[in-house]
Design a protein around this motif. Structure first.
Motif, mmCIF file in Angstrom:
data_model
loop_
_atom_site.group_PDB
_atom_site.id
_atom_site.type_symbol
_atom_site.label_atom_id
_atom_site.label_comp_id
_atom_site.label_asym_id
_atom_site.label_seq_id
_atom_site.Cartn_x
_atom_site.Cartn_y
_atom_site.Cartn_z
ATOM 1 N N SER A 55 -18.589 61.522 36.140
ATOM 2 C CA SER A 55 -19.434 60.765 35.208
ATOM 3 C C SER A 55 -19.271 59.257 35.376
ATOM 4 C CB SER A 55 -19.110 61.165 33.765
ATOM 5 O OG SER A 55 -17.875 60.619 33.338
ATOM 6 N N THR A 60 -25.849 60.822 35.475
ATOM 7 C CA THR A 60 -25.681 62.008 34.629
ATOM 8 C C THR A 60 -24.914 63.070 35.400
ATOM 9 O OG1 THR A 60 -27.779 63.007 35.337
ATOM 10 C CG2 THR A 60 -27.836 61.576 33.383
ATOM 11 N N THR A 62 -24.066 67.294 35.290
ATOM 12 C CA THR A 62 -24.266 68.633 34.747
ATOM 13 C C THR A 62 -23.029 69.453 35.094
ATOM 14 O OG1 THR A 62 -26.665 68.495 35.008
ATOM 15 C CG2 THR A 62 -25.709 70.702 34.803
ATOM 16 N N ARG A 75 -15.354 69.897 27.173
ATOM 17 C CA ARG A 75 -16.024 69.050 26.175
ATOM 18 C C ARG A 75 -15.001 68.144 25.478
ATOM 19 N NH1 ARG A 75 -19.041 74.005 25.313
ATOM 20 N NH2 ARG A 75 -21.228 73.700 25.926
ATOM 21 N N ASN A 85 -22.387 61.034 29.178
ATOM 22 C CA ASN A 85 -23.437 61.364 30.143
ATOM 23 C C ASN A 85 -23.183 62.693 30.852
ATOM 24 O OD1 ASN A 85 -21.212 60.285 31.488
ATOM 25 N ND2 ASN A 85 -22.439 59.401 33.146
ATOM 26 N N SER A 87 -23.519 66.862 30.459
ATOM 27 C CA SER A 87 -24.044 68.018 29.735
ATOM 28 C C SER A 87 -23.364 69.278 30.256
ATOM 29 C CB SER A 87 -25.563 68.128 29.898
ATOM 30 O OG SER A 87 -25.922 68.339 31.257
ATOM 31 N N HIS A 89 -22.995 73.554 30.541
ATOM 32 C CA HIS A 89 -23.838 74.754 30.604
ATOM 33 C C HIS A 89 -22.980 75.976 30.886
ATOM 34 C CE1 HIS A 89 -27.602 72.309 30.948
ATOM 35 N NE2 HIS A 89 -26.729 71.436 31.437
#
Length: 255
Positions: A55, A60, A62, A75, A85, A87, A89
Motif C-alpha cells: 500500500s 490501491t 486488493t 485488517r 487504500n 480492500s 476480499h
C-alpha cells in the motif's frame, strides 16, 4: 468454493505469527523493482503485513485470502499502520473472481504451492495481471529431498496432529535446528515471517497441501502464457533442501 482444510490451518496459524513489519518491508523492497504502481494484488495476504508494504507503493491494494481469521488480522494491521487504500476480499485463489483483474503488480509469496491445485492459482494470477504488469511469485523448490519432506509432513498430519503430539514435534525439530546451527556456527534458522522456530516447523510440516516445483518448469509456464520471466532469487534460506525461489514475470502487451 473455499478449501476448508487450508482455511482451518491458516485461521489458526497467521493470527498467532504476524511477522516483523520493518524486516518484511526491507525484504520486499529488495525484491520488488517497481516503486510506484496503480493497482496491486496481494494474492494470499495472510497476516496483512505484505499488504501494508504494497500500500506504500501502490495507489490501491486488493488483498485476497481464504482464511477469515487471517483477514481479520490483516485488517487490524492495515488499521495499525493507518493504511486506508487496502480492500480485503474473502476468496480462494483457485477460483479468483473474474472481476479482479488488470493489476499492475501481483504479489504471491509462499502461497500458490499450498493450494490443492497450484496451477489453477498461477493461471488466475496470470489472468489477473494487466498487460505490462508484473507478477512476483515465490514457490518451494523441488530437490531430491522433497519426497522426504512430503513423507514427514504426511506422517505428522496423520499420526502427530493432536495438540500434545504436535507440540512434541515442533519442540523436537526446533531443538534439532538449534543444535545443527550451533554445530555449523550459524545463527538460528528463524525467518522473519515465522517468529519462532516452532512456527517455522508448523508451517513446514502441518499444512494440508504442499507442492514443489523446479525453476525451469515455472519459467516455462509463464513464457508459454505471454510473460517474460526470470528467476530473481534462488534458494532463499539456510536449508538448501527446503527453500523458496522467486520468479519475476512481466505480462507482454499482446498476451
Amino acid at each position: 468454493m473455499i478449501d476448508l482444510d487450508t482455511k482451518e490451518f491458516y485461521d489458526e496459524f497467521w493470527p498467532k505469527h504476524v511477522p516483523i513489519y520493518e524486516k518484511t518491508k526491507a525484504y520486499m523492497l529488495e525484491t520488488i523493482t517497481e516503486r510506484q504502481v496503480g493497482r496491486a494484488l496481494d494474492a494470499g495476504c495472510g497476516h496483512g503485513i505484505c499488504s501494508v508494504v504494497l500500500s506504500e507503493l501502490a495507489d490501491t491494494v486488493t488483498a485476497v485470502d481464504l482464511s477469515t481469521d487471517s483477514l481479520a488480522t490483516a485488517r487490524e494491521q492495515a488499521a495499525r499502520f493507518g493504511r486506508g487504500n487496502i480492500s480485503f476480499h474473502h476468496q480462494d485463489l483457485q477460483t479468483l473472481a473474474p472481476e479482479l483483474r488488470d493489476f499492475d503488480l501481483v504479489w504471491c509469496w509462499g502461497v500458490a504451492m499450498m493450494a490443492p491445485d497450484p496451477m489453477k492459482v498461477m493461471h488466475n494470477l496470470m489472468r489477473a495481471t494487466a498487460p505490462g504488469g508484473t507478477v512476483y511469485l515465490g514457490l518451494y523448490l523441488k530437490t531430491w529431498l522433497s519426497p522426504v519432506h512430503q513423507g514427514v509432513r504426511h506422517f505428522c498430519r496423520r499420526f502427530m496432529n493432536t495438540p500434545r503430539r504436535k507440540a512434541l514435534v515442533l519442540d523436537f525439530f526446533a531443538g534439532l535446528t538449534n543444535l545443527v546451527c550451533r554445530l555449523r556456527g550459524q545463527e538460528i534458522n528463524r525467518r522473519d515471517d515465522n517468529v519462532s522456530i516452532q512456527a517455522q516447523v508448523d508451517d513446514w510440516y502441518y499444512p494440508p497441501y504442499k507442492t514443489f516445483y523446479s525453476i525451469e518448469e515455472i519459467l516455462d509456464l509463464f513464457r508459454r502464457n505471454g510473460f517474460e520471466a526470470s528467476c530473481i532469487q534462488d534458494r532463499l534460506g539456510r536449508m538448501k533442501s527446503a527453500t523458496i525461489f522467486v520468479v519475476r514475470a512481466v505480462k507482454q502487451a499482446q498476451a
